[in-house]
Design an enzyme around this catalytic site. Structure first.
Site, PDB file in Angstrom:
ATOM      1  N   ASP A 366       0.774  -1.102   0.019  1.00 41.83           N
ATOM      2  CA  ASP A 366      -0.208   0.115   0.118  1.00 41.83           C
ATOM      3  C   ASP A 366       0.971   1.156  -0.098  1.00 41.83           C
ATOM      4  O   ASP A 366       1.826   1.299   0.824  1.00 41.83           O
ATOM      5  CB  ASP A 366      -0.880   0.107   1.161  1.00 41.83           C
ATOM      6  N   LYS A 367       0.584   2.262  -0.790  1.00 44.49           N
ATOM      7  CA  LYS A 367       1.539   3.421  -0.890  1.00 44.49           C
ATOM      8  C   LYS A 367       1.777   4.219   0.323  1.00 44.49           C
ATOM      9  O   LYS A 367       2.723   4.186   0.861  1.00 44.49           O
ATOM     10  CB  LYS A 367       1.292   4.244  -2.228  1.00 44.49           C
ATOM     11  N   THR A 520      -2.899   2.038  -4.195  1.00 43.18           N
ATOM     12  CA  THR A 520      -3.051   3.350  -3.720  1.00 43.18           C
ATOM     13  C   THR A 520      -4.718   3.988  -4.010  1.00 43.18           C
ATOM     14  O   THR A 520      -4.979   3.941  -5.065  1.00 43.18           O
ATOM     15  CB  THR A 520      -1.899   4.562  -3.824  1.00 43.18           C
ATOM     16  N   GLY A 521      -5.017   4.677  -3.059  1.00 45.45           N
ATOM     17  CA  GLY A 521      -6.275   5.410  -3.020  1.00 45.45           C
ATOM     18  C   GLY A 521      -5.870   6.908  -3.917  1.00 45.45           C
ATOM     19  O   GLY A 521      -6.857   7.441  -4.390  1.00 45.45           O
ATOM     20  N   LYS A 548      -9.923  -2.780  -2.397  1.00 43.99           N
ATOM     21  CA  LYS A 548      -8.383  -3.391  -1.931  1.00 43.99           C
ATOM     22  C   LYS A 548      -8.337  -4.843  -2.129  1.00 43.99           C
ATOM     23  O   LYS A 548      -7.390  -5.208  -2.531  1.00 43.99           O
ATOM     24  CB  LYS A 548      -7.830  -2.672  -0.759  1.00 43.99           C
ATOM     25  N   ASP A 567      -0.838  -0.254   6.119  1.00 46.07           N
ATOM     26  CA  ASP A 567      -0.976   0.148   7.514  1.00 46.07           C
ATOM     27  C   ASP A 567      -2.204   0.817   8.103  1.00 46.07           C
ATOM     28  O   ASP A 567      -2.450   1.295   9.230  1.00 46.07           O
ATOM     29  CB  ASP A 567      -0.005   1.292   7.605  1.00 46.07           C
ATOM     30  N   ASP A 571      -6.897  -1.023   4.949  1.00 44.50           N
ATOM     31  CA  ASP A 571      -6.025  -2.226   4.473  1.00 44.50           C
ATOM     32  C   ASP A 571      -6.478  -3.661   5.089  1.00 44.50           C
ATOM     33  O   ASP A 571      -5.902  -4.593   4.604  1.00 44.50           O
ATOM     34  CB  ASP A 571      -4.427  -2.167   4.567  1.00 44.50           C
TER      35      ASP A 571
END
Length: 678
Positions: A366-367, A520-521, A548, A567, A571
């Site tokens: 996840d970014k 990523t969102g 996701k 994180d 997620d």
């Protein structure tokens, strides 16, 4: 939240039921096994010391006292019923499920050892086995305590999610408000959310505006500006404004409840992984029973030995078949691997995650907050002309912004401090709504702001600078201009800063032959910039929280083993859907609860450490399983009396000693893992 807790409760029961037959009733907790282990351990010591066989073998004598002859039998009986009964119950459940495994094997050995030992005290010639019975039960309780500890953690994720929702809300009634429980809110009610409070429920803003921290739901690093008619989500945190919200979804229909459902479904579907040792136990049960039957029948029908001898052989077979070593082979390695991991900043919450990490094909990061710091930082400073240095531009911007609390201002001031630039004091600081800020420095007006500032002042940036800022904009960076008097002196570009460790982390994973993906969102522009910077193989941008987990499924579709590193709460479903969920420790509690492994620091390089640890752990487990089962392969025929023709008959006592020896070998072999370097 009543409905969430109910959900949590139901889930954990289901989870228990699915866990290998032996968790068939609610009291199977790590605490129960711990209590039973310590008491059985304390009672086992006198049983072993007062066992005549052990005294003869080791050549020592314990002080006798009235009734000391009966001590092993009395304490052995207590241990059997207090510590061993849980295995007998488990065996009954396994047999009902037609899946005999570890519990059946353990029960077989302890019931036979107990019955035979009792018989030798009163009716039969032979040696009692109370010491063997006691030590067997104690070792098995220890193995199960270690195992249950790793299973329990899975159930805590849902409670963490439920904690995000406040219990009470301020219901608006006419001119006043009253405090009510969140459970009692209905669709259409209006609630007041004060600055800094958690938003209690999904709804639509009917008045007020504010910035809302949605990072736990979207992972988005900056606070989102919210005004009238916009949706807000329960569990997110209100910023500086006061909001009135019309309730939209309640109970099980809220976004958070949906995320909880995804987490619980994914957890339930994952706990059915059958472990290697259980398979071995399954086959060993049939082998042991077959060999025992053949032994009994063989000695009675085909030899002139007494029934007493045939019984002794059969008992030896059944006691030896019980895998002391097998029961410890895996849990011991696991507990050592877990502590080795902790020393390296990796917290293992689910041992299956560690066991399968050696097979990872794709690592999906996840970014925000994982590869990046999740906060705005200065990534570029440009000056408009050769004459002005970039330091001068940053110094001016920092001086103007030093009084502002805005995230952009803070990022610029931090960067100036980091570069050790001394900032002069600015006077007459003023915020220009929607355009930026201005202040007076050494008698000159200095402005810092976005493109609107230039429009309003009718200024144009030099061509060269214009090109750079447009490029930065297309990469999703935020650009602010620095204007002194009537000329543009430079510009500062800000973005979610990439962690220094991320470059090495991606590189190490590539070296190990894994694909690296990013999720990523954030916008396409931001995603493509970060992916290019880090040389990531593929990325997924603008992914909504509820999608996701679908992205993970998409990557799993070709049979790839996917590790997800994230994180935020948002997620959690993806972490649980992934084959291995890895949470970055600085993240939220929920992500940590739904991950199999947690990186205590926010360093993404921990992922390749996990892979190395997994490979080493698996190797040790294989060696131990070979030892544990290999011992049975040789000892079972010897116990049955196959080598009697060569004068080799394995006495039950010797079998028991050998059994303990194989346990020691397995335990010592496991200790070598402590030396592993990651």
């Amino acid at each position: 939240m009543h409905s969430h807790d109910e959900h949590t409760h139901n889930h954990s029961n289901a989870d228990h039921d699915s866990h290998e037959g032996h968790d068939n009733h609610e009291s199977h907790s790590p605490d129960m096994f711990r209590r039973k282990f310590w008491l059985s351990f304390a009672l086992t010591i006198p049983v072993v010391l007062y066992s005549s066989l052990i005294q003869d073998l080791l050549g020592f004598e314990m002080p006798a006292f009235p009734g000391s002859y009966w001590l092993p039998a009395i304490l052995g009986t207590i241990i059997f019923f207090y510590g061993g009964w849980v295995f007998v119950k488990g065996a009954v459940a396994e047999i009902k499920d037609r899946a005999p495994g570890m519990m059946t094997l353990i029960s077989l050995a302890i019931v036979v050892a107990f019955g035979y030992s009792f018989a030798t005290m009163f009716f039969l010639e032979g040696v009692e086995f109370f010491w063997e019975l006691a030590s067997l039960i104690t070792i098995m309780l220890f193995g199960h305590w270690m195992e249950m500890r790793s299973i329990q953690s899975a159930q805590n994720a849902l409670q963490e999610l439920a904690k995000l929702l406040p219990d009470e809300a301020e219901l608006v009634e006419g001119e006043s408000t009253k405090t009510v429980s969140v459970d009692s809110l209905k669709t259409g009610d209006t609630v007041l959310v004060r600055p800094g409070a958690n938003i209690p429920i999904d709804g639509v803003i009917i008045s007020g505006e504010s910035h809302v921290d949605e990072s736990m739901i979207t992972g988005e690093s900056r606070n989102i500006k919210k005004t009238t008619d916009e949706d807000v989500v329960g569990g997110t945190i209100n910023g500086d404004g006061s909001l009135r919200i019309r309730v939209k979804n309640t109970g099980d229909n809220t976004v958070l409840a949906g995320i909880m459902r995804l987490v619980s479904d994914a957890q339930a579907s994952k706990s059915k992984t059958q472990k290697l040792a259980d398979k071995a136990a399954f086959y060993l049960t049939f082998i042991a029973l077959s060999v025992a039957t053949l032994t009994m029948v063989g000695w009675l029908l085909l030899s002139d030995q007494s029934a007493q001898f045939a019984l002794e052989r059969t008992v030896t077979v059944l006691i030896i078949a019980c895998p002391h070593a097998l029961g410890l082979a895996i849990p011991l390695v696991t507990s050592i691997a877990t502590s080795l991991a902790a020393r390296n900043g990796l917290l293992v919450r689910d041992r299956m995650a560690l066991e399968s990490a050696r097979n990872i094909d794709v690592v999906l990061f996840d970014k925000t907050g994982t590869l990046t710091k999740g906060e705005l930082g200065v990534v570029d400073v440009w000056s408009a002309t050769e004459k002005t240095s970039t330091e001068a531009v940053l110094r001016l911007a920092g001086a103007v912004e030093s009084d502002s609390e805005h995230p952009i201002a803070r990022a610029i001031v931090d960067k100036a401090k980091q570069d050790q630039l001394s900032l002069v004091t600015a006077d007459a600081f003023k915020s220009l709504s929607g355009r930026g800020v201005q202040a007076t420095i050494d008698g000159a007006q200095v402005y810092v702001g976005g493109p609107k500032l230039l429009e309003q002042q009718d200024l144009n940036a030099p061509k060269d600078l214009q090109k750079r800022t447009e490029q930065a904009g297309s990469e999703g960076k935020t650009v602010v201009y620095v204007v002194k008097g009537t000329s543009v002196v430079g510009a500062v570009a800000l973005a979610d800063v990439i962690r220094d460790e991320s470059y090495q982390a991606v590189n190490e994973l590539h070296k190990s032959g894994m694909r690296v993906s990013m999720l990523t969102g954030d916008s396409e522009a931001v995603a493509s910039w970060v992916a290019k910077e880090l040389q990531i193989d593929e990325y997924f941008a603008q992914v909504l929280p509820q999608d996701k987990a679908k992205t993970v499924e998409q990557l799993q579709a070709d049979g790839s083993t996917v590790a997800m590193v994230g994180d935020g709460v948002n997620d959690a479903p993806a972490l649980t859907q992934a084959d291995i969920g890895i949470a970055i420790g600085a993240g939220t509690d929920v992500a940590i609860e739904s991950a199999g492994i947690v990186l205590a620091s926010s360093d993404p390089r921990g992922v390749s450490k996990i892979v190395k640890l997994s490979q080493k752990t698996y190797r040790k487990m294989q060696q131990n399983l070979l030892w544990a089962t290999g011992y049975n392969v040789i000892a079972l025929p010897a116990a049955a009396g196959v080598f009697a023709g060569f004068g080799l008959i394995l006495a039950p006592a010797v079998g028991a000693v050998l059994m303990s020896l194989s346990t020691i070998i397995v335990a010592v072999n496991a200790q070598f893992l402590r030396k592993a370097r990651l």
